[in-house]
Scaffold this active site. Structure first.
Site, PDB file in Angstrom:
ATOM      1  N   ASP A 172       0.845  -1.195   0.000  1.00  0.00           N
ATOM      2  CA  ASP A 172       0.000   0.000   0.000  1.00  0.00           C
ATOM      3  C   ASP A 172       0.882   1.247   0.000  1.00  0.00           C
ATOM      4  O   ASP A 172       1.658   1.461   0.927  1.00  0.00           O
ATOM      5  CB  ASP A 172      -0.899   0.014   1.239  1.00  0.00           C
ATOM      6  CG  ASP A 172      -1.832   1.207   1.204  1.00  0.00           C
ATOM      7  OD1 ASP A 172      -2.885   1.104   0.545  1.00  0.00           O
ATOM      8  OD2 ASP A 172      -1.494   2.248   1.807  1.00  0.00           O
TER       9      ASP A 172
ATOM     10  N   HIS B  15      -7.215   9.974  -1.972  1.00  0.00           N
ATOM     11  CA  HIS B  15      -6.654   9.835  -0.621  1.00  0.00           C
ATOM     12  C   HIS B  15      -7.567  10.442   0.463  1.00  0.00           C
ATOM     13  O   HIS B  15      -7.754   9.864   1.520  1.00  0.00           O
ATOM     14  CB  HIS B  15      -5.266  10.495  -0.577  1.00  0.00           C
ATOM     15  CG  HIS B  15      -4.367   9.936   0.472  1.00  0.00           C
ATOM     16  ND1 HIS B  15      -3.008   9.837   0.311  1.00  0.00           N
ATOM     17  CD2 HIS B  15      -4.613   9.450   1.713  1.00  0.00           C
ATOM     18  CE1 HIS B  15      -2.475   9.314   1.402  1.00  0.00           C
ATOM     19  NE2 HIS B  15      -3.435   9.079   2.260  1.00  0.00           N
TER      20      HIS B  15
ATOM     21  N   TYR C 240       3.362   9.992   0.667  1.00  0.00           N
ATOM     22  CA  TYR C 240       4.311   9.390   1.614  1.00  0.00           C
ATOM     23  C   TYR C 240       5.759   9.716   1.246  1.00  0.00           C
ATOM     24  O   TYR C 240       6.671   9.501   2.041  1.00  0.00           O
ATOM     25  CB  TYR C 240       4.131   7.868   1.699  1.00  0.00           C
ATOM     26  CG  TYR C 240       2.746   7.405   2.120  1.00  0.00           C
ATOM     27  CD1 TYR C 240       1.862   8.271   2.765  1.00  0.00           C
ATOM     28  CD2 TYR C 240       2.324   6.100   1.868  1.00  0.00           C
ATOM     29  CE1 TYR C 240       0.594   7.853   3.132  1.00  0.00           C
ATOM     30  CE2 TYR C 240       1.046   5.675   2.247  1.00  0.00           C
ATOM     31  CZ  TYR C 240       0.186   6.554   2.871  1.00  0.00           C
ATOM     32  OH  TYR C 240      -1.064   6.130   3.232  1.00  0.00           O
TER      33      TYR C 240
ATOM     34  N   LYS D  64      -2.327   6.326  -4.061  1.00  0.00           N
ATOM     35  CA  LYS D  64      -3.411   7.278  -3.770  1.00  0.00           C
ATOM     36  C   LYS D  64      -3.130   8.657  -4.363  1.00  0.00           C
ATOM     37  O   LYS D  64      -1.982   9.126  -4.358  1.00  0.00           O
ATOM     38  CB  LYS D  64      -3.605   7.416  -2.245  1.00  0.00           C
ATOM     39  CG  LYS D  64      -3.701   6.071  -1.549  1.00  0.00           C
ATOM     40  CD  LYS D  64      -3.983   6.159  -0.072  1.00  0.00           C
ATOM     41  CE  LYS D  64      -3.732   4.823   0.587  1.00  0.00           C
ATOM     42  NZ  LYS D  64      -2.311   4.603   0.948  1.00  0.00           N
TER      43      LYS D  64
END
Ligand code: A2P
Length: 315
Positions: free
Chosen positions: A43, A110, A48, A77
């Protein structure tokens, strides 16, 4: 490994590796170790900041012949600053370039929150678009374009309330997944029942309480999942770890779950949770832990003057 099956027969392994907060410099090694010991679901998310390192690690691990692309389930996302319809596939192409992949298995919106293109993290009211200015249906149309163009096989949402899922009323493709915070302190039964009825899978994020979140995201005196006495007692009865009880709780409710770890022992421990079997009584005892507590409460979208409020966000 148990998996969740989609209409076209694609299968998402029920336990995946979370990569939020997995630091650059460590995340690549963690991904390679995870794949080596049997993880097949990773994931990711553009925000990130580690997709390029994950992409390099995935390319290397596939070159060794250990896994083929079609044996992996890769999710990413769309970030909040690319919600305009035409921006969605541009953002996904950047993610694919970073991940060194031709397609994703699953792409998620997201957050149901939109910001101006130049804003990564909003600091003031002006940084946002309201959902009236940037409707979710428009963003969803961009997600559908990505499926049509072969950039992703499946699309879904994250942090969406039931009301927001229902607002995607002009969808040609229904959302297939909603990734939300789920653990015994936030069980979201109504959402679970709604999603079962509408053939939407839930993925549980922060299943262990995300203790490695930045301090600024933490409330004072947060309850600990890993130290909860019910969880610890069940773990002792099985001779296993508290984390494994939490992960198996998610799996036994039929949700997929994405614990983050960059530590080889804990990666193995988490994967092994799939082999645990909790009794009905243990599930019932865990059900009693509900307290409506969010570790990721979304307050960072609700500064003064923001068009977003917590009530509007979570419904
Ligand atoms: P680490 O990466 O050092 O293993 P979440 O998945 O809820 O976001 O939680 C991630 C946090 O939980 C990280 O701090 C991670 O640390 C830690 N963690 C991951 N697996 C375990 C485990 N099996 N036992 C205890 N802590 C864990």
């Amino acid at each position: 490994m148990q998996s969740l099956s989609f209409n076209n027969n694609d299968k998402m392994p029920i336990l995946g590796l979370g990569t939020w907060k997995a630091d650059p410099g460590g995340v690549g090694k963690a991904v390679q170790e995870a794949v080596r010991i049997g993880y097949r679901h990773i994931d990711c998310a553009a925000i990130y900041g580690n997709e390029a390192e994950i992409g390099k690690a995935l390319e290397e691990v596939m070159q060794t012949g250990l896994v083929k692309r079609d044996e992996l389930w890769i999710t990413s996302k769309l970030w909040n600053n690319a919600h305009a319809r035409e921006e969605v596939s541009i953002a996904l192409k950047k993610t694919l370039a970073d991940l060194r992949l031709d397609y994703l298995d699953l792409y998620l919106i997201h957050w149901p929150v939109a910001t101006r293109p130049e804003v990564i993290f909003p600091r003031k009211a002006d940084d946002f678009f309201s959902l009236a200015e940037m409707p979710l249906n428009e963003t969803w149309a961009g997600m559908e374009d990505c499926v049509e163009n072969g950039l992703t096989k499946h699309i879904g949402v994250s942090n969406f309330s039931i009301k927001k899922i229902e607002e995607l009323n002009s969808a040609k493709i229904r959302p297939e997944v909603n990734q939300i915070e789920l653990h015994p302190y936030l069980q979201q039964e109504e959402m679970l029942n709604y999603c079962k009825k509408h053939n939407i899978y839930l993925t549980a994020y922060s299943p262990l309480g995300s203790g490695d979140r930045p301090e600024a995201m933490k409330a004072a005196n947060e309850p600990s999942l890993l130290e909860n006495s019910t969880v610890v007692n069940i773990a002792q009865a099985h001779g296993c770890k508290a984390a494994q009880v939490l992960l198996k709780w998610a799996i036994q409710r039929g949700t997929s779950v994405i614990p983050k770890s960059t530590n080889p022992d804990r990666l193995a421990e988490n994967l092994d949770a799939a082999n645990l079997k909790l009794s009905n009584q243990e599930m019932a005892d865990l059900a009693k832990l509900e307290r409506g507590f969010r570790y990721v409460n979304g307050e960072f979208w609700t500064m003064e003057g923001s068009p977003y409020t917590l009530t509007e966000l979570w419904g």
